[in-house]
Every structure is written in C-alpha cells, then in structure tokens.
Scaffold this motif. Structure first.
Motif, PDB file in Angstrom:
ATOM      1  N   GLY A   2      23.164  52.150  69.239  1.00  0.00           N
ATOM      2  CA  GLY A   2      21.747  51.419  68.761  1.00  0.00           C
ATOM      3  C   GLY A   2      21.008  52.566  67.808  1.00  0.00           C
ATOM      4  N   PHE A   3      20.751  53.625  68.420  1.00  0.00           N
ATOM      5  CA  PHE A   3      20.271  54.784  67.720  1.00  0.00           C
ATOM      6  C   PHE A   3      20.679  55.039  66.229  1.00  0.00           C
ATOM      7  CE2 PHE A   3      19.584  59.292  66.663  1.00  0.00           C
ATOM      8  CZ  PHE A   3      18.250  59.291  66.563  1.00  0.00           C
ATOM      9  N   TYR A   4      22.152  54.935  66.321  1.00  0.00           N
ATOM     10  CA  TYR A   4      22.738  55.583  64.952  1.00  0.00           C
ATOM     11  C   TYR A   4      22.802  54.361  64.164  1.00  0.00           C
ATOM     12  CZ  TYR A   4      24.870  59.772  67.524  1.00  0.00           C
ATOM     13  OH  TYR A   4      24.856  60.758  67.947  1.00  0.00           O
ATOM     14  N   SER A   5      22.833  53.155  64.479  1.00  0.00           N
ATOM     15  CA  SER A   5      22.895  51.984  63.585  1.00  0.00           C
ATOM     16  C   SER A   5      21.383  51.765  62.930  1.00  0.00           C
ATOM     17  CB  SER A   5      23.013  50.694  64.578  1.00  0.00           C
ATOM     18  OG  SER A   5      24.296  50.632  65.065  1.00  0.00           O
ATOM     19  N   MET A   6      20.518  52.169  63.828  1.00  0.00           N
ATOM     20  CA  MET A   6      19.077  52.267  63.050  1.00  0.00           C
ATOM     21  C   MET A   6      18.886  53.266  61.969  1.00  0.00           C
ATOM     22  SD  MET A   6      15.510  53.509  65.075  1.00  0.00           S
ATOM     23  CE  MET A   6      16.019  55.096  65.351  1.00  0.00           C
ATOM     24  N   LEU A   7      19.555  54.309  62.318  1.00  0.00           N
ATOM     25  CA  LEU A   7      19.441  55.595  61.369  1.00  0.00           C
ATOM     26  C   LEU A   7      20.081  54.859  59.959  1.00  0.00           C
ATOM     27  CD1 LEU A   7      18.956  58.589  60.530  1.00  0.00           C
ATOM     28  CD2 LEU A   7      21.073  59.127  61.548  1.00  0.00           C
ATOM     29  N   ILE A   8      21.210  54.426  59.981  1.00  0.00           N
ATOM     30  CA  ILE A   8      22.008  53.796  58.920  1.00  0.00           C
ATOM     31  C   ILE A   8      21.137  52.663  58.221  1.00  0.00           C
ATOM     32  CG2 ILE A   8      24.118  52.500  57.945  1.00  0.00           C
ATOM     33  CD1 ILE A   8      25.610  53.921  60.468  1.00  0.00           C
ATOM     34  N   LEU A  40      38.397  55.882  55.075  1.00  0.00           N
ATOM     35  CA  LEU A  40      37.955  55.155  53.681  1.00  0.00           C
ATOM     36  C   LEU A  40      38.778  53.856  53.617  1.00  0.00           C
ATOM     37  CD1 LEU A  40      38.086  58.442  51.485  1.00  0.00           C
ATOM     38  CD2 LEU A  40      36.086  57.129  52.136  1.00  0.00           C
ATOM     39  N   SER A  41      39.635  53.629  54.181  1.00  0.00           N
ATOM     40  CA  SER A  41      40.233  52.155  53.844  1.00  0.00           C
ATOM     41  C   SER A  41      39.943  51.193  55.260  1.00  0.00           C
ATOM     42  CB  SER A  41      41.791  52.578  53.974  1.00  0.00           C
ATOM     43  OG  SER A  41      42.388  53.065  55.274  1.00  0.00           O
ATOM     44  N   THR A  42      39.255  51.890  56.178  1.00  0.00           N
ATOM     45  CA  THR A  42      38.980  50.880  57.303  1.00  0.00           C
ATOM     46  C   THR A  42      37.916  50.542  57.328  1.00  0.00           C
ATOM     47  OG1 THR A  42      38.964  52.912  58.606  1.00  0.00           O
ATOM     48  CG2 THR A  42      40.963  51.291  58.601  1.00  0.00           C
ATOM     49  N   PHE A  43      36.573  51.271  56.880  1.00  0.00           N
ATOM     50  CA  PHE A  43      35.318  51.329  56.930  1.00  0.00           C
ATOM     51  C   PHE A  43      34.547  50.940  55.679  1.00  0.00           C
ATOM     52  CE2 PHE A  43      36.395  53.895  60.635  1.00  0.00           C
ATOM     53  CZ  PHE A  43      35.757  53.090  61.700  1.00  0.00           C
ATOM     54  N   ASP A  44      33.283  50.095  55.579  1.00  0.00           N
ATOM     55  CA  ASP A  44      32.814  49.676  54.195  1.00  0.00           C
ATOM     56  C   ASP A  44      32.442  51.087  53.665  1.00  0.00           C
ATOM     57  OD1 ASP A  44      30.122  49.307  52.711  1.00  0.00           O
ATOM     58  OD2 ASP A  44      31.034  47.389  52.887  1.00  0.00           O
ATOM     59  N   THR A  45      32.769  51.542  52.529  1.00  0.00           N
ATOM     60  CA  THR A  45      32.686  52.924  52.051  1.00  0.00           C
ATOM     61  C   THR A  45      31.035  53.018  51.367  1.00  0.00           C
ATOM     62  OG1 THR A  45      33.209  52.025  49.862  1.00  0.00           O
ATOM     63  CG2 THR A  45      35.054  53.324  51.010  1.00  0.00           C
ATOM     64  N   SER A  46      30.266  51.948  51.249  1.00  0.00           N
ATOM     65  CA  SER A  46      28.967  52.106  50.957  1.00  0.00           C
ATOM     66  C   SER A  46      28.167  52.476  52.302  1.00  0.00           C
ATOM     67  CB  SER A  46      28.543  50.773  50.319  1.00  0.00           C
ATOM     68  OG  SER A  46      27.256  50.950  50.050  1.00  0.00           O
ATOM     69  N   VAL A  47      28.445  51.641  53.128  1.00  0.00           N
ATOM     70  CA  VAL A  47      27.824  52.091  54.475  1.00  0.00           C
ATOM     71  C   VAL A  47      28.043  53.364  54.854  1.00  0.00           C
ATOM     72  CG1 VAL A  47      27.371  51.329  56.782  1.00  0.00           C
ATOM     73  CG2 VAL A  47      27.484  49.518  55.224  1.00  0.00           C
ATOM     74  N   LEU A  65      27.329  59.257  56.434  1.00  0.00           N
ATOM     75  CA  LEU A  65      27.624  60.540  56.425  1.00  0.00           C
ATOM     76  C   LEU A  65      26.611  61.801  55.379  1.00  0.00           C
ATOM     77  CD1 LEU A  65      31.300  60.219  55.676  1.00  0.00           C
ATOM     78  CD2 LEU A  65      30.261  60.760  57.577  1.00  0.00           C
ATOM     79  N   VAL A  66      26.199  61.293  54.369  1.00  0.00           N
ATOM     80  CA  VAL A  66      25.344  62.084  53.635  1.00  0.00           C
ATOM     81  C   VAL A  66      23.846  62.233  54.133  1.00  0.00           C
ATOM     82  CG1 VAL A  66      24.257  62.116  51.367  1.00  0.00           C
ATOM     83  CG2 VAL A  66      26.338  61.543  51.289  1.00  0.00           C
ATOM     84  N   ASN A  67      23.502  61.164  54.901  1.00  0.00           N
ATOM     85  CA  ASN A  67      21.998  61.299  55.434  1.00  0.00           C
ATOM     86  C   ASN A  67      22.175  61.776  56.940  1.00  0.00           C
ATOM     87  OD1 ASN A  67      20.063  60.049  53.364  1.00  0.00           O
ATOM     88  ND2 ASN A  67      21.866  58.735  53.454  1.00  0.00           N
ATOM     89  N   PHE A  68      23.269  61.490  57.614  1.00  0.00           N
ATOM     90  CA  PHE A  68      23.148  61.807  58.947  1.00  0.00           C
ATOM     91  C   PHE A  68      23.389  63.277  59.076  1.00  0.00           C
ATOM     92  CE2 PHE A  68      25.551  63.037  62.937  1.00  0.00           C
ATOM     93  CZ  PHE A  68      24.700  62.662  63.932  1.00  0.00           C
ATOM     94  N   SER A  69      24.356  63.905  58.190  1.00  0.00           N
ATOM     95  CA  SER A  69      24.656  65.399  58.012  1.00  0.00           C
ATOM     96  C   SER A  69      23.449  66.289  57.869  1.00  0.00           C
ATOM     97  CB  SER A  69      25.720  65.587  57.215  1.00  0.00           C
ATOM     98  OG  SER A  69      25.320  65.429  55.753  1.00  0.00           O
ATOM     99  N   THR A  70      22.434  65.782  57.286  1.00  0.00           N
ATOM    100  CA  THR A  70      21.128  66.741  57.056  1.00  0.00           C
ATOM    101  C   THR A  70      20.534  67.042  58.390  1.00  0.00           C
ATOM    102  OG1 THR A  70      19.481  64.789  56.647  1.00  0.00           O
ATOM    103  CG2 THR A  70      20.918  65.620  54.909  1.00  0.00           C
TER     104      THR A  70
END
Length: 346
Positions: A139-145, A278-285, A290-295
């Motif tokens: 739930g927390f990570y989904s909120m972050l996205i 990259l072939s199994t998950f929506d690349t935009s999401v 990845l870019v925002n969580f890593s910060t």
C-alpha cells in the motif's frame, strides 16, 4: 510546500530538490525529492548547474530524528490493524469498510516521512507477520508511485486500499501452505494462485470498493506480455491500479525476508526490473517507480562485502543499479559482479 530557486552555491546538506534537475541532453541529474549532500552539491557545481529548485525550509536533519520514533510506532500500529482485519476474514467474519479506509488514510498520512519509512523497511529483519507487513508495504509503495503519477488524493486513497488488500484472498488458503519452506509442488502453486480470485470475491460482496480496487486485487499477478494469472490478460487489459500494485508487490517481496527465501538488496531488485521486468511490467509505471524511489535511498547506511560500512551519497538516475558509496573519505561506485558489493542496509 513552497518552492525556491536558489544558487547551487547556496545549497546546504539536507535541502530537498523540488523539481527534477535536467542536463542539456535531457538526462535527469537529480530527481525531485532527492535530499542533497556535499557529494551531490559538488557534482552539480562540477557539471555546470548554476541553480536548482528546492523546498523552502526543507532541511531534514533535525526532523528525521524528531519524527522517526513516532512514524515507526505508527507503522507498527498499522500492521497490527491489518492483521486484525485479515484475521476476521480468515475466521469467516465480515469486516467494516471504514477499517480499511482508516488504514489507508494512516498510510497516506506518512507522505511527508517517506524517507524514514523506506529506510526503516530496509533495516527490518525477520519475517514475523510477513503477510500483514507486506500488505502495508505494498500500500505504501503503491502510494509512492501514484503520487509521482500525479493522482488526486481520493484516487491515492483508493490505490492504497488496493495495495493493502491485494493478498486478502490468502486468508482463505491454509497458512501452513503459505509459509511452506522449500519449493511448492505444481498442485500447491495452483492453490496459491487462487488467492487473486478469492480476494476479488471477498471484495465483490461489498459496494464500498470501486471496480479499480477489485480489479487490482484480481489482476496484480497479471503481466503485460500475458504471462501472468489468473486470466493471462495483456497490457491494455490490465488496469492502472493493478499495474502499480504489481510492481509494488514484487519489489517488496524481493526485498523482504520470507520463510522460504532471503531478501535481496533494492539494487538487485532494480536490476531485475531493468532486465526481465521490462517485458512483464508497464514500462511507464516502472520508470516512475525506479527513478523516484531510488532517490529515497540516498543517505542510507550499508554493509559491504568487505566488512566496511558506507553511506549512499548519490544514485545516478540513469544508472540506478550503480550507487555511489562513501566509506570514510573514499567514494566507491558499486558495479555489477565487481567487489565491493552491498550486502545489507544497516
């Protein structure tokens, strides 16, 4: 929160980037919400960045220690609340929608303490109450996205509910099977896979949960190439909530200790997402995550395979599996298959 444009020479350690810093070639050099340190400030000066946008009064040094104890206690209370709700389902009882909404709002209220929660989750050991903590984490990570996808607050609350409830169908499956050590038989795995549909059925009996939440519970194991379950749906046939929850679910599962599998580091999880993912998950999401969580990993203390303890000082947005670590006065770039490697977060 108010944003200010300031000279790089006026930046202080602890300031928080309010807008992505973009190079002349369009590359993100420092993503929004990145907490500045001396290494990053020096790097921005070296490459010719003259000014950046920061949040006014955003220095987190003193606020981190002030908030940490309160937020960790709140996280533990939320896990306990989820456990109570799920146990009602396991016992064949009904649960109140208001209980789930209260849990979602509790998670939402942690938006201003994302760094604290993420670093706490990276340090958690063991797998006691894994099902319940996993539900809160998703739930927390989904909120972050969702936040970075600029979802409205009402949609964020719904998305958090979808993340928290994604595995609720497992309450209808034998707990001994769920916690089995070792490889599942084909028959056992087929039984586990029914949790998506069982969860959908549980929610389908309530008018309080919207179709996006119900579909996320049903489809969080679907993959855009059609390799998922329970229906084998492909890209456009999978809802936005389900695509988000799928990434949050897999990330948390990989980076958590489970009865049958040890955790990997966030960077090993990133590597998986950037290869087979990259072939199994929506690349935009996925890119948004990845870019925002890593910060939010900058500033974390890590144990290296050399026995040394270092601090993550920078994660290049275009090379997120290669963080820069400071050990004493030395800066090290972590690269795949070369020592040193990160063993754990401390």
């Amino acid at each position: 929160m108010t944003k200010l444009r300031v000279s790089v020479f006026d930046c202080r350690c602890g300031d928080v980037i309010a807008r992505d810093v973009i190079s002349d070639k369009g590359l993100i050099l420092a993503a929004e919400n990145l907490v500045l340190n001396d290494f990053i400030i020096s790097k921005l000066k070296t490459i010719g960045i003259t000014s950046v946008w920061i949040f006014k009064d955003s220095s987190r040094t003193y606020r981190y220690y002030e908030k940490k104890e309160k937020m960790v206690a709140g996280y533990k209370e939320t896990v306990l609340s989820v456990k109570q709700v799920f146990n009602k389902i396991a016992a064949g009882k009904r649960f109140e929608y208001k209980e789930i909404k209260r849990i979602a709002e509790s998670i939402y209220n942690n938006l201003d303490g994302i760094d604290i929660i993420i670093q706490y989750l990276n340090q958690l050991k063991g797998y006691d109450d894994y099902t319940y903590s996993h539900s809160v984490n998703v739930g927390f990570y989904s909120m972050l996205i969702g936040r970075r996808l600029h979802m409205q607050d009402s949609k964020l609350i719904d998305l958090i509910q979808a993340g928290v409830l994604h595995d609720i169908g497992k309450m209808k499956i034998d707990n001994e099977l769920l916690n089995k050590r070792g490889k599942l038989t084909d028959e056992e795995f087929e039984t586990i896979k029914t949790h998506s549909y069982l969860g959908f059925e549980i929610l389908n009996g309530s008018s309080h949960f919207g179709i996006n939440i119900k579909n996320a519970v049903l489809m969080h194991h679907e993959r855009i190439d059609g390799s998922g379950y329970p229906t084998g749906a492909k890209d456009e046939g999978i809802g936005e909530y389900a695509k988000i929850v799928a990434i949050a679910d897999v990330y948390d599962a990989m980076t958590s200790d489970r009865p049958y599998k040890k955790r990997v580091t966030p960077f090993e999880a990133f590597d998986m997402f950037l290869t087979t993912g990259l072939s199994t998950f929506d690349t935009s999401v996925l890119h948004t995550f990845l870019v925002n969580f890593s910060t939010h990993l900058v500033g974390a203390k890590v144990q290296l395979d050399t026995g040394e303890v270092g601090e993550i000082v920078y994660i290049p947005p275009h090379e997120i599996i290669n963080p820069i670590i400071r050990v004493g006065s030395t800066f090290l770039k972590i690269t795949r298959n070369e020592s040193p490697q990160i063993v754990s977060f401390v």
